[in-house]
Design a protein around this motif. Structure first.
Motif, PDB file in Angstrom:
ATOM      1  N   LYS A   1      37.134 -43.245  13.815  1.00 18.30           N
ATOM      2  CA  LYS A   1      36.909 -41.851  14.179  1.00 18.30           C
ATOM      3  C   LYS A   1      37.294 -40.946  13.007  1.00 18.30           C
ATOM      4  O   LYS A   1      38.087 -41.323  12.147  1.00 18.30           O
ATOM      5  N   SER A   2      36.739 -39.752  13.003  1.00 20.87           N
ATOM      6  CA  SER A   2      36.912 -38.857  11.856  1.00 20.87           C
ATOM      7  C   SER A   2      38.376 -38.655  11.480  1.00 20.87           C
ATOM      8  O   SER A   2      38.736 -38.697  10.302  1.00 20.87           O
TER       9      SER A   2
ATOM     10  N   LYS B   1      30.903 -45.219  12.291  1.00 19.28           N
ATOM     11  CA  LYS B   1      30.858 -44.526  13.570  1.00 19.28           C
ATOM     12  C   LYS B   1      30.045 -45.388  14.531  1.00 19.28           C
ATOM     13  O   LYS B   1      29.114 -46.086  14.110  1.00 19.28           O
TER      14      LYS B   1
ATOM     15  N   TYR C   1      27.681 -37.436   1.572  1.00 13.87           N
ATOM     16  CA  TYR C   1      28.243 -38.620   2.219  1.00 13.87           C
ATOM     17  C   TYR C   1      28.615 -39.663   1.163  1.00 13.87           C
ATOM     18  O   TYR C   1      27.787 -40.052   0.335  1.00 13.87           O
TER      19      TYR C   1
ATOM     20  N   TYR D   1      30.843 -39.660   6.092  1.00 12.94           N
ATOM     21  CA  TYR D   1      32.139 -39.315   5.496  1.00 12.94           C
ATOM     22  C   TYR D   1      31.899 -38.406   4.293  1.00 12.94           C
ATOM     23  O   TYR D   1      31.612 -38.868   3.187  1.00 12.94           O
TER      24      TYR D   1
ATOM     25  N   ARG E   1      40.156 -34.730   0.861  1.00 18.23           N
ATOM     26  CA  ARG E   1      40.107 -36.174   1.095  1.00 18.23           C
ATOM     27  C   ARG E   1      40.312 -36.958  -0.197  1.00 18.23           C
ATOM     28  O   ARG E   1      40.876 -38.055  -0.181  1.00 18.23           O
TER      29      ARG E   1
ATOM     30  N   ARG F   1      40.127 -41.880   9.541  1.00 18.27           N
ATOM     31  CA  ARG F   1      39.496 -42.584   8.414  1.00 18.27           C
ATOM     32  C   ARG F   1      40.470 -42.853   7.262  1.00 18.27           C
ATOM     33  O   ARG F   1      40.542 -43.976   6.755  1.00 18.27           O
TER      34      ARG F   1
ATOM     35  N   SER G   1      34.608 -29.556  17.221  1.00 15.85           N
ATOM     36  CA  SER G   1      33.791 -29.326  16.035  1.00 15.85           C
ATOM     37  C   SER G   1      33.879 -27.862  15.621  1.00 15.85           C
ATOM     38  O   SER G   1      33.998 -26.971  16.459  1.00 15.85           O
TER      39      SER G   1
END
Length: 279
Positions: free
Chosen positions: A87-88, A44, A225, A107, A113, A91, A156
């Motif tokens: 960016k989120s 980021k 993370y 992350y 994911r 990814r 968000s």
């Protein structure tokens, strides 16, 4: 005639050799061994304390420190690293496409994911928390956010989760980003803002914000993370996990935590054990 054939054959060999040399001159490296080649790492660039690109083109933050340490253990000097904003929402695509070797960008490891990418780590256990003004002692538990103005950042879900599960009477005030939320918090237009405590600590630790804000320490969720990498790359995953283990054992991990989050009074969790994802 025979000489001509030999000469032609030699020319062909020479051409192949030149072609091979040219192909090998690309400074991108797909291996994890370094050797002076370049490595592209996703981060980021707009999260102080986590991953931030400064006006002079430098990169700072805890994730940057972790990524730099890991890259060094893989054989890359700092000058060989190319940081790339991820960016989120981009990814998983960046990893599968090979745009980056790995990603360290707040992350969080989750089941969805893990269907698309692999994770090394975790290397930090963060929690959803709130940030309030340093002189505000009226919010001692999440329920105290009822009838308070809670900053909600566009895109968000953090503030909405608090509203839905913990403080249904919280008044959500939508802003464009966390910097705007901080301004609103300082000016008393809002009473609190919420996201991961590591991100909040990064903002509060900026020189311009030191002493103005504090974390409530509510630990409303667990955010593990991890370092994202291409699914099935077991060799790279092991090398990164080994690097993270070394970073903790030699004290570099805690040093990076203190440097990036310390000014906000961030009470970090101990370094998580590799493979231990806290639900």
């Amino acid at each position: 005639m025979q000489l001509r054939k030999v000469t032609a054959a030699s020319a062909a060999v020479l051409a192949l050799a030149l072609t091979a040399t040219a192909c090998g001159s690309d400074d991108k490296d797909d291996s994890a061994s370094g050797g002076g080649k370049k490595i592209t790492i996703g981060i980021k660039i707009d999260q102080p304390g986590i991953g931030l690109k400064t006006p002079d083109g430098k990169y700072t933050g805890f994730d940057v420190d972790v990524a730099t340490y890991v890259a060094k253990e893989l054989g890359y000097d700092a000058k060989d690293i190319e940081f790339k904003e991820t960016k989120s929402a981009d990814r998983e695509t960046a990893i599968s496409r090979g745009d980056v070797k790995f990603i360290a960008a707040s992350y969080s490891i989750n089941d969805e994911r893990l269907q698309k990418v692999d994770f090394a780590g975790p290397y930090l256990l963060a929690h959803q928390d709130i940030l309030v003004r340093a002189d505000d002692n009226s919010i001692k538990k999440p329920e105290d956010l009822n009838n308070k103005n809670l900053c909600s950042v566009a895109g968000s879900t953090s503030a909405q989760n608090v509203h839905d599960k913990l403080a249904p009477k919280a008044q959500l005030q939508e802003y464009g980003g966390y910097s705007e939320c901080l301004t609103g918090l300082e000016n008393k237009a809002v009473d609190a803002l919420t996201t991961d405590d590591s991100i909040l600590a990064g903002y509060a630790s900026q020189d311009a914000n030191k002493g103005k804000f504090k974390l409530a320490g509510f630990k409303m969720t667990n955010e593990n993370y991890g370092i994202g990498l291409k699914k099935g790359d077991a060799d790279l995953k092991k090398k990164i996990n080994d690097a993270l283990t070394k970073m903790v054992s030699d004290g570099s991990w805690q040093k990076a935590v203190d440097a990036n989050f310390g000014p906000a009074g961030y009470k970090n969790e101990p370094a998580p054990k590799i493979g231990n994802v806290v639900k």
